[in-house]
Design an enzyme around this catalytic site. Structure first.
Site, PDB file in Angstrom:
ATOM      1  CB  SER A 161      67.060  56.450  65.428  1.00 50.55           C
ATOM      2  OG  SER A 161      67.562  57.725  65.072  1.00 50.55           O
ATOM      3  CG  ASP A 183      75.979  56.063  65.553  1.00 49.47           C
ATOM      4  OD1 ASP A 183      76.189  56.877  66.483  1.00 49.47           O
ATOM      5  OD2 ASP A 183      74.851  55.840  65.085  1.00 49.47           O
ATOM      6  CG  HIS A 217      71.850  57.364  66.459  1.00 47.02           C
ATOM      7  ND1 HIS A 217      72.458  56.830  65.339  1.00 47.02           N
ATOM      8  CD2 HIS A 217      70.568  57.640  66.104  1.00 47.02           C
ATOM      9  CE1 HIS A 217      71.578  56.779  64.347  1.00 47.02           C
ATOM     10  NE2 HIS A 217      70.428  57.268  64.785  1.00 47.02           N
TER      11      HIS A 217
END
Length: 353
Positions: free
Chosen positions: A77, A241, A244
């Site tokens: 990611s 979040d 990240h």
């Protein structure tokens, strides 16, 4: 056991196959699986809901004469840019724009990274990229966090990464790997889980460095790159979040990776990979495992293969050069004490024995 020794052991296990979960099992037993499980539940509650997608940063960046540089990005990611709002905010886009600005040539970015990917997914991502780019100039890899959080056997994760690097090098392309970040810096993760995550992620990063350099690539330690900034301004450096990076966080990671990508292309001005290490910057040459142990303690540190007196290997394995290419890295030499108590620092260009 020092980190350099652990890195050698994990990388060796990756090369020859076999288990690698004994240390993890011992650590879990020592801390108590029930405590670890409870802390993991609390961390998941504290961390916000992950995003469903990441920006599509594929395309052409910059302009200029000549054929565009071909840069491929694969990984998890962080490589995909989850947490960024716009394509130009991803690490791939930041690196592409930087290379174009420094060289006066356009850059074609091909990003095949997948959110949630582990090291075992790299070969498939590379195959997908090679359908569009037969011979990239540089392949940028960012991977490792999901191997830690999903409790993937470290030796297996390192083996997949090494195989991918060897395949890229066989094409004649350069490889730059951003190693596993230090997950112990994520605030929602509490003790004792945080200490365990720190050790797992740093050990994986060191083993990744050993394997990548042995395969002919170079690594850049991402380590605790965002750790201090998270404590000072978490809303700026991390996305909603809390796990990240935000656009600002990716900008910092991109700034750490850009010099090494440019050095791989041999376009980084005087700071190319053929310059001599500078001891005042904590740079030097030594066994790759020792360099790997030192690199995880200093985010932005590059480790690459090198030779001493025409020899690529010494009594303790592959020779590696440790460089600190970040502009803010100049200053007093780093602490010369290596984490491997049996090995000397990587600051001397002569074998330690």
């Amino acid at each position: 056991m020092g980190r350099a020794r652990r890195a050698r052991r994990i990388a060796s296990t990756a090369a020859y196959g076999g288990g690698g979960v004994a240390a993890a099992g011992t650590a879990l037993a020592a801390l108590g699986w029930g405590v670890i499980k409870a802390e993991a539940v609390l961390a998941r509650r504290a961390i916000g809901h992950p995003f469903d997608t990441s920006p599509d940063d594929n395309g052409l960046y910059g302009a200029g004469r000549g054929a565009p540089w071909e840069i491929v990005v694969i990984g998890d990611s962080s490589a995909a840019g989850m947490g960024a709002d716009h394509p130009h905010e991803t690490v791939g886009a930041i690196v592409a724009n930087g290379v174009s600005a420094l060289t006066g040539r356009a850059v074609r970015l091909t990003n095949r990274a997948v959110v949630g990917a582990e090291s075992g997914d790299l070969e498939r991502q590379l195959a997908n990229a090679l359908e569009d780019v037969m011979r990239p100039d540089v392949v940028l890899v960012m991977v490792g966090a999901n191997d830690v959080t999903h409790r993937i056997e470290r030796a297996a994760a390192v083996r997949h990464l090494e195989q991918t690097v060897r395949r890229v090098r066989a094409l004649g392309s350069e490889v730059v790997v951003g190693t596993c970040p230090d997950l112990g810096t994520i605030e929602p993760i509490r003790q004792p889980l945080r200490s365990l995550m720190k050790r797992w992620s740093r050990d994986l990063a060191a083993a990744q460095t050993v394997a990548v350099v042995e395969a002919g690539g170079r690594t850049v330690s991402l380590g605790d790159l965002l750790g201090p900034e998270f404590a000072a301004s978490p809303r700026e450096m991390f996305s909603s979040d809390q796990f990240h990076p935000s656009a600002a966080g990716y900008a910092r990671a991109g700034a750490a990776l850009l010099p090494s990508v440019c050095a791989a292309l041999r376009v980084w001005g005087a700071d190319t990979d053929d310059r001599a290490p500078e001891p005042r910057r904590g740079e030097g040459v030594g066994p790759v495992a020792v360099a790997a142990g030192q690199a995880v303690r200093e985010a932005g540190t590059e480790v690459a293969p090198t030779e001493i007196a025409g020899q690529s290997r010494g009594p303790r394995g592959r020779w590696a050069v440790l460089l600190r290419r970040r502009p803010d890295a100049a200053g007093p030499a780093a602490d010369p004490v290596a984490e491997d108590e049996t090995a000397g620092p990587a600051g001397s260009p002569t074998p330690a024995g």
